[in-house]
Design an enzyme around this catalytic site. Structure first.
Site, PDB file in Angstrom:
ATOM      1  N   SER A 135       4.633   2.582   7.773  1.00 30.91           N
ATOM      2  CA  SER A 135       4.319   1.417   6.947  1.00 30.91           C
ATOM      3  C   SER A 135       5.517   0.976   6.121  1.00 30.91           C
ATOM      4  O   SER A 135       6.155   1.789   5.453  1.00 30.91           O
ATOM      5  CB  SER A 135       3.151   1.733   6.010  1.00 30.91           C
ATOM      6  OG  SER A 135       1.957   1.918   6.728  1.00 30.91           O
ATOM      7  N   HIS A 185       0.814  -1.224   0.000  1.00 31.88           N
ATOM      8  CA  HIS A 185       0.000   0.000   0.000  1.00 31.88           C
ATOM      9  C   HIS A 185       0.843   1.268   0.000  1.00 31.88           C
ATOM     10  O   HIS A 185       0.330   2.352  -0.289  1.00 31.88           O
ATOM     11  CB  HIS A 185      -0.995  -0.009   1.173  1.00 31.88           C
ATOM     12  CG  HIS A 185      -0.393   0.254   2.515  1.00 31.88           C
ATOM     13  ND1 HIS A 185      -0.074  -0.754   3.409  1.00 31.88           N
ATOM     14  CD2 HIS A 185      -0.061   1.410   3.143  1.00 31.88           C
ATOM     15  CE1 HIS A 185       0.412  -0.225   4.511  1.00 31.88           C
ATOM     16  NE2 HIS A 185       0.435   1.090   4.375  1.00 31.88           N
ATOM     17  N   ASP A 231       0.345  -7.685   1.530  1.00 33.77           N
ATOM     18  CA  ASP A 231       0.705  -6.271   1.644  1.00 33.77           C
ATOM     19  C   ASP A 231       2.222  -6.095   1.582  1.00 33.77           C
ATOM     20  O   ASP A 231       2.811  -5.350   2.368  1.00 33.77           O
ATOM     21  CB  ASP A 231       0.147  -5.655   2.933  1.00 33.77           C
ATOM     22  CG  ASP A 231       0.134  -4.124   2.877  1.00 33.77           C
ATOM     23  OD1 ASP A 231       0.271  -3.580   1.773  1.00 33.77           O
ATOM     24  OD2 ASP A 231       0.020  -3.487   3.947  1.00 33.77           O
TER      25      ASP A 231
END
Length: 311
Positions: free
Chosen positions: A150, A42, A72
Site C-alpha cells: 500500500s 490508511h 486514500d
C-alpha cells in the site's frame, strides 16, 4: 521508492505509562526535491509517528503534511541530508489501455523493495471509501499486490508513475490477482493542494444529504438519484435555485416529506447515491460549472451550478 514503518502511542493499563509500539508497515515514493513523500492514508491512519527508509538505507522521521481520506492519499515530508533521492517520474493515466504491462514496487509483508509485474486488467473501477464517497477511476491490475504494498507506485514500462497501489480483493488476505491503484491523474489533482493547504479542497454544491434516508426514499419513489434535503445559504446550490425537501410532522407524529429537487445526473453522468454524487463532483475543479439533471414536481430539468470550495 521508500519503506514506511509507523508507530502508535498506547497507555499501559497497569503503570499508565504512554508507550510507542509498532503499528504497521507500508510503501511510498518520493514526489519532489523538497522531500515530500506520497503514500496511502490508511498506511498512516492512527499512527503517532512514521519512519521513512530510503533505498540507500538512510532513515528519517517524517512529518505529516496532510491527507485526503476520500482518495486514500497522504503526504509526508522528510528533511534529507546530503544526496536528495530522485522523485519518481510522473506519467498519465487517462491514456491507459487494458492489457498494458505494469510494474508494482513495494514492501509486501515487510520484504523491502519487491518488484512484481502484471497488466492493466480493467479501468475505471470504483470502491467504497470510509467517508461515504466512493473512490473512482481506479486501475485494476493482476500484478501481485499484498499487505505492505500500500502506497507504493504502479509504473508503466517506461518507469513512469501511473498509479498508487491502494487495495486488493482477496478472501485470504494475500494476492488473488486483483489489485487496485489510485490513478496518477487523481494524484496530480489532489497532492498539490495537500502540499499547499494541508488538505484537499473539494468542490461542493452546498446541499444537505443523508445516505441512509436517500436509499429509503429512492426505493419508495422508484427513482434513482439524490434527494436534496437542505440548501445552505449563500452556497452554489442556493445561487442556482435548487429546492430542498420540506419535512413536517403529519398524523401520528409521522414525518411528511414534500420533495424539492432530486439530482439524477451530473453533466449527463447518472448518480444513484450520495457517494456517487460526491465522486462525480470530484472530477471537477472549484469554479467549474456543471449541468445538473434534477427531477422537480415530476418533471426533469437542467440546472447549471458553479462549484465552490467546501468550508
Amino acid at each position: 521508492v521508500v519503506f514506511i514503518t509507523t508507530q502508535q502511542q498506547v497507555m499501559d493499563f497497569w503503570t499508565r505509562d504512554v508507550l510507542s509500539v509498532p503499528r504497521g508497515t507500508g510503501s511510498g515514493f518520493v514526489w519532489d526535491q523538497a522531500g515530500h513523500v506520497i503514500t496511502n492514508f490508511h498506511v498512516v491512519q492512527g499512527a503517532s509517528e512514521a519512519l521513512v527508509r530510503l533505498a540507500d538505507g538512510r532513515d528519517y522521521q517524517a512529518k505529516l503534511v496532510g491527507v485526503s481520506p476520500a482518495h486514500d492519499l497522504a503526504v509526508l515530508k522528510i528533511e534529507v541530508e546530503g544526496v536528495v533521492p530522485r522523485p519518481v517520474p510522473v506519467g498519465t493515466s487517462q491514456d491507459l489501455r487494458v492489457g498494458q504491462t505494469v510494474f508494482a514496487i513495494g514492501n509486501p509483508f515487510g520484504l523491502d523493495w519487491t518488484l512484481t509485474r502484471g497488466i492493466v486488467s480493467a479501468l475505471d473501477r470504483s470502491l467504497p471509501g470510509d467517508n461515504g464517497a466512493s473512490i473512482e477511476h481506479l486501475i485494476q491490475t493482476d500484478a501481485a499486490i499484498n499487505p505492505g504494498n500500500s502506497g507504493g507506485p504502479l509504473l508503466d514500462s517506461a518507469g513512469r508513475l501511473i498509479g498508487i497501489n491502494t487495495a486488493i480483493y482477496s478472501p485470504s488476505g494475500a494476492s488473488a490477482g486483483i489489485g487496485f491503484s489510485v490513478p496518477v491523474d487523481t494524484v496530480n489533482r489532489v497532492v498539490p493542494q495537500i502540499i499547499a493547504h494541508g488538505r484537499y479542497l473539494r468542490p461542493v454544491l452546498g446541499i444537505e444529504t443523508d445516505d441512509a434516508l436517500n436509499r429509503r426514499l429512492s426505493a419508495y419513489l422508484r427513482l434513482k438519484g439524490v434527494v436534496v434535503l437542505g440548501v445552505a445559504p449563500d452556497s452554489a446550490a442556493a445561487s442556482a435555485g435548487l429546492k430542498a425537501a420540506v419535512i413536517s410532522r403529519g398524523r401520528g407524529n409521522r414525518p411528511d416529506i414534500v420533495l424539492g429537487d432530486v439530482i439524477t445526473a451530473v453533466d449527463g453522468k447518472a448518480v444513484d447515491s450520495v457517494g456517487k454524487l460526491l465522486a462525480r463532483l470530484d472530477d471537477y475543479a472549484i469554479g467549474d460549472t456543471v449541468a445538473l439533471t434534477v427531477v422537480r414536481d415530476g418533471k426533469e430539468r437542467g440546472v447549471p451550478v458553479k462549484l465552490r470550495a467546501a468550508d
